[in-house]
Design an enzyme around this catalytic site. Structure first.
Site, mmCIF file in Angstrom:
data_model
loop_
_atom_site.group_PDB
_atom_site.id
_atom_site.type_symbol
_atom_site.label_atom_id
_atom_site.label_comp_id
_atom_site.label_asym_id
_atom_site.label_seq_id
_atom_site.Cartn_x
_atom_site.Cartn_y
_atom_site.Cartn_z
ATOM 1 N N SER A 1 0.800 -1.227 0.000
ATOM 2 C CA SER A 1 0.000 0.000 0.000
ATOM 3 C C SER A 1 0.832 1.277 0.000
ATOM 4 O O SER A 1 0.405 2.294 -0.558
ATOM 5 C CB SER A 1 -0.964 0.006 1.190
ATOM 6 O OG SER A 1 -0.276 -0.192 2.403
ATOM 7 N N HIS B 1 1.254 4.850 4.238
ATOM 8 C CA HIS B 1 0.328 5.503 3.305
ATOM 9 C C HIS B 1 0.694 6.966 3.103
ATOM 10 O O HIS B 1 0.791 7.449 1.966
ATOM 11 C CB HIS B 1 -1.105 5.399 3.825
ATOM 12 C CG HIS B 1 -1.623 4.007 3.880
ATOM 13 N ND1 HIS B 1 -2.842 3.677 4.449
ATOM 14 C CD2 HIS B 1 -1.084 2.828 3.445
ATOM 15 C CE1 HIS B 1 -3.031 2.376 4.352
ATOM 16 N NE2 HIS B 1 -1.984 1.844 3.758
#
Length: 276
Positions: free
Chosen positions: A201, A254
């Site tokens: 991610s 992230h």
């Protein structure tokens, strides 16, 4: 060559190309994430844009429907395969995209068979000072996923964004984005949660930031991300930060990945503008 626009529907794209052919303007279609329309003679760009605006207002006008016959093209050139989904997967991903996807799947299978901890001992961010010279650990954390939903979500975005970058800008660009974002997002995440984390991610968020800003500042690059999707990405970061859904998220990775992607796109677009 100048990219004029993109259509999600390839038949709509073909209708516009056929119509412009009847007007003496030659356009070509390149199939990537969408059907991209390219113009070779840039001196005709303004004329094409005027016709495009009319076409978008009423694509069902009979003059467009008849254009294929007038241009002598009764075959759109589209080929329908028995397994269109698999064909789409192949066409929209280059070798680097596929290698990373395969690595993630193989590591996920290994984690399912022999256990998460066994695999993490070999692939996790250095969890002991004596491991800091095992250089692969700074990157291999991106291959580890801890649930089916986790890997499916990440690989879908990786294929969609990474495939577009590789097809448009080359395998080298995708490798650079992946390596830098894996290293920096992993570094930030281990500061947040320690070394026991994994997932693609951080790289995915870097690609989101890169594709969106590159598309906004350099439309001729041929890559873009709808603003609604970048808003979704930001909301997902907020949701993870405040733990709205009770899921464990790599918030540090992230945020770091997104910043890395934005920064790289900004630098690349500055360089692109200097060359023009």
């Amino acid at each position: 060559m100048l990219m004029i626009t993109s259509f999600a529907n390839p038949r709509v794209a073909q209708a516009f190309v056929d119509y412009m052919a009847t007007q003496g303007v030659i356009l070509t279609i390149q199939q990537h994430n969408q059907s991209d329309i390219w113009l070779a003679d840039e001196s005709q760009a303004e004329r094409v844009r005027v016709e495009l605006a009319r076409f978008i207002e009423n694509p069902g006008d009979p003059r467009y429907l008849a254009a294929s016959w007038q241009s002598g093209q009764t075959n759109s050139g589209l080929r329908y395969r028995r397994f269109p989904f698999l064909a789409t997967l192949r066409e929209r991903a280059g070798p680097v995209t596929w290698i990373v996807m395969l690595a993630c799947v193989l590591v996920y299978i290994a984690m399912s068979l022999i256990g998460d901890q066994t695999v993490m001992v070999w692939l996790a961010w250095p969890f002991d000072p004596v491991l800091k010279f095992e250089v692969w650990r700074y990157f291999t954390h991106i291959f580890m996923h801890f649930s089916l939903m986790h890997i499916l979500f990440n690989l879908l975005w990786w294929w969609y964004l990474g495939g577009a970058v590789e097809k448009r800008l080359g395998s080298g660009k995708l490798i650079v984005i992946t390596v830098i974002s894996a290293l920096l997002s992993g570094y930030v995440q281990q500061k947040f949660s320690g070394p026991w984390f994994g997932g693609l991610s951080g790289v995915v968020y870097a690609l989101m930031g890169y594709v969106w800003l590159r598309g906004e500042r350099d439309p001729q690059s041929g890559i873009y991300l709808q603003r609604g999707l970048i808003i979704f990405a930001l909301l997902w970061i907020v949701a993870g930060w405040f733990d709205w859904f009770g899921m464990s998220m790599a918030n540090g990775a992230h945020i770091a990945g997104l910043i890395v992607g934005l920064a790289m796109a900004f630098v690349d677009t500055l360089n692109a503008r200097k060359r023009t």
